[in-house]
Design a protein around this motif. Structure first.
Motif, PDB file in Angstrom:
ATOM      1  N   GLN A   1      49.408  39.270  41.644  1.00 23.03           N
ATOM      2  CA  GLN A   1      48.950  40.267  42.612  1.00 23.03           C
ATOM      3  C   GLN A   1      48.663  39.599  43.959  1.00 23.03           C
ATOM      4  O   GLN A   1      47.534  39.608  44.446  1.00 23.03           O
ATOM      5  CB  GLN A   1      47.693  40.967  42.087  1.00 23.03           C
ATOM      6  N   PRO A   2      49.660  38.996  44.580  1.00 16.45           N
ATOM      7  CA  PRO A   2      49.413  38.265  45.835  1.00 16.45           C
ATOM      8  C   PRO A   2      48.965  39.154  46.980  1.00 16.45           C
ATOM      9  O   PRO A   2      48.341  38.678  47.930  1.00 16.45           O
ATOM     10  CB  PRO A   2      50.769  37.615  46.127  1.00 16.45           C
TER      11      PRO A   2
ATOM     12  N   THR B   1      33.783  33.921  34.227  1.00 14.50           N
ATOM     13  CA  THR B   1      34.811  32.954  34.609  1.00 14.50           C
ATOM     14  C   THR B   1      35.777  32.762  33.449  1.00 14.50           C
ATOM     15  O   THR B   1      35.451  33.043  32.288  1.00 14.50           O
ATOM     16  CB  THR B   1      34.193  31.595  34.987  1.00 14.50           C
ATOM     17  N   VAL B   2      36.948  32.250  33.771  1.00 10.92           N
ATOM     18  CA  VAL B   2      37.964  31.979  32.757  1.00 10.92           C
ATOM     19  C   VAL B   2      38.607  30.635  33.076  1.00 10.92           C
ATOM     20  O   VAL B   2      38.796  30.282  34.244  1.00 10.92           O
ATOM     21  CB  VAL B   2      39.031  33.100  32.728  1.00 10.92           C
TER      22      VAL B   2
ATOM     23  N   ARG C   1      42.424  36.064  52.203  1.00  6.64           N
ATOM     24  CA  ARG C   1      41.456  35.117  51.642  1.00  6.64           C
ATOM     25  C   ARG C   1      42.119  34.291  50.547  1.00  6.64           C
ATOM     26  O   ARG C   1      43.069  34.751  49.902  1.00  6.64           O
ATOM     27  CB  ARG C   1      40.248  35.851  51.062  1.00  6.64           C
ATOM     28  N   PRO C   2      41.642  33.065  50.350  1.00  8.14           N
ATOM     29  CA  PRO C   2      42.205  32.236  49.282  1.00  8.14           C
ATOM     30  C   PRO C   2      41.585  32.571  47.926  1.00  8.14           C
ATOM     31  O   PRO C   2      40.569  33.273  47.842  1.00  8.14           O
ATOM     32  CB  PRO C   2      41.829  30.817  49.720  1.00  8.14           C
ATOM     33  N   VAL C   3      42.186  32.068  46.887  1.00  6.15           N
ATOM     34  CA  VAL C   3      41.666  32.238  45.531  1.00  6.15           C
ATOM     35  C   VAL C   3      40.786  31.032  45.211  1.00  6.15           C
ATOM     36  O   VAL C   3      41.274  29.903  45.170  1.00  6.15           O
ATOM     37  CB  VAL C   3      42.812  32.336  44.509  1.00  6.15           C
ATOM     38  N   PRO C   4      39.493  31.221  45.003  1.00  8.14           N
ATOM     39  CA  PRO C   4      38.627  30.076  44.699  1.00  8.14           C
ATOM     40  C   PRO C   4      38.829  29.587  43.269  1.00  8.14           C
ATOM     41  O   PRO C   4      38.905  30.378  42.325  1.00  8.14           O
ATOM     42  CB  PRO C   4      37.212  30.637  44.911  1.00  8.14           C
TER      43      PRO C   4
ATOM     44  N   THR D   1      37.036  35.832  36.603  1.00 11.68           N
ATOM     45  CA  THR D   1      37.874  36.669  35.744  1.00 11.68           C
ATOM     46  C   THR D   1      38.739  37.620  36.566  1.00 11.68           C
ATOM     47  O   THR D   1      39.906  37.865  36.234  1.00 11.68           O
ATOM     48  CB  THR D   1      36.990  37.466  34.766  1.00 11.68           C
ATOM     49  N   ASP D   2      38.193  38.119  37.656  1.00 13.82           N
ATOM     50  CA  ASP D   2      38.955  39.044  38.507  1.00 13.82           C
ATOM     51  C   ASP D   2      40.130  38.358  39.195  1.00 13.82           C
ATOM     52  O   ASP D   2      41.074  39.037  39.625  1.00 13.82           O
ATOM     53  CB  ASP D   2      38.038  39.661  39.566  1.00 13.82           C
ATOM     54  N   ASP D   3      40.079  37.021  39.326  1.00 14.43           N
ATOM     55  CA  ASP D   3      41.141  36.284  40.023  1.00 14.43           C
ATOM     56  C   ASP D   3      42.103  35.597  39.068  1.00 14.43           C
ATOM     57  O   ASP D   3      42.962  34.825  39.505  1.00 14.43           O
ATOM     58  CB  ASP D   3      40.520  35.227  40.950  1.00 14.43           C
TER      59      ASP D   3
END
Length: 202
Positions: A59-60, A36-37, A66-69, A51-53
């Motif tokens: 990068q929409p 996580t970040v 899906r939403p970004v948690p 971290t991937d999000d």
């Protein structure tokens, strides 16, 4: 793509905010990912992503379905010394602040947006005036003017002895009593400023 997952007005991916309960939780537990970040916040309260999000806004196209948690961790806000309880004085002003940020989107109407902001600021100002006026009523009117000016009332309260008109002390004159009592609302406003400044800087 369902309406709940659509990005509003093409401004980027939708967000899914996860907030833990009073028991607390780590960002890794809430997001189900050991990597996580921190996106914003500090050691007391912060918002985390996987971290991937982390670069989701750049990068929409990856989040069209899906939403970004995001995980909001606030457990450290409840730890610390007893002075944190003073932040409860800011609770009415927090509600006014929430009213500002919860303003619904106004399409193409800057005048309406400015009017809404002006009304919210007036409400917040009226709360400050109301709290200060209450402090003035208690300190100046009830204590310094009425109680200190009455021998019976001042005699029952030893801490008011130096303000008692019957004792004829330097502080016993009405003007001096009121001037001294005026320090109470001034101290209250100073305390509100200090707490809000600490909160803003946190």
């Amino acid at each position: 793509m369902s309406p709940a997952h659509q990005a509003p007005y093409g401004e980027g991916p939708a967000l899914e905010l996860l907030v833990h309960g009073v028991g607390g939780a780590t960002p890794e537990e809430m997001l189900g990912d050991p990597r996580t970040v921190r996106i914003t916040g500090d050691t007391k309260a912060a918002v985390y992503r996987r971290t991937d999000d982390a670069e989701a806004e750049q990068q929409p196209e990856r989040y069209t379905d899906r939403p970004v948690p995001e995980a909001y961790c606030w457990s450290n806000l409840t730890s610390g010394n007893g002075a944190r309880a003073l932040w409860l004085l800011l609770l009415p002003f927090m509600v006014a602040n929430l009213a500002h940020w919860m303003r619904p989107r106004a399409r193409g109407s800057r005048r309406t947006t400015r009017l809404y902001g002006l009304l919210v600021r007036l409400v917040a100002l009226s709360l400050t005036v109301l709290l200060t006026a209450a402090a003035c009523a208690v300190a100046l009117d009830l204590v310094a003017w009425q109680c200190a000016g009455s021998a019976a009332c001042a005699g029952e309260r030893a801490w008011l002895g130096f303000l008692s008109a019957d004792r004829g002390g330097w502080w016993s004159q009405p003007g001096r009593r009121l001037a001294l009592a005026a320090a109470v609302p001034v101290a209250l406003v100073t305390l509100l400023w200090y707490l809000s400044n600490r909160t803003w800087s946190a």
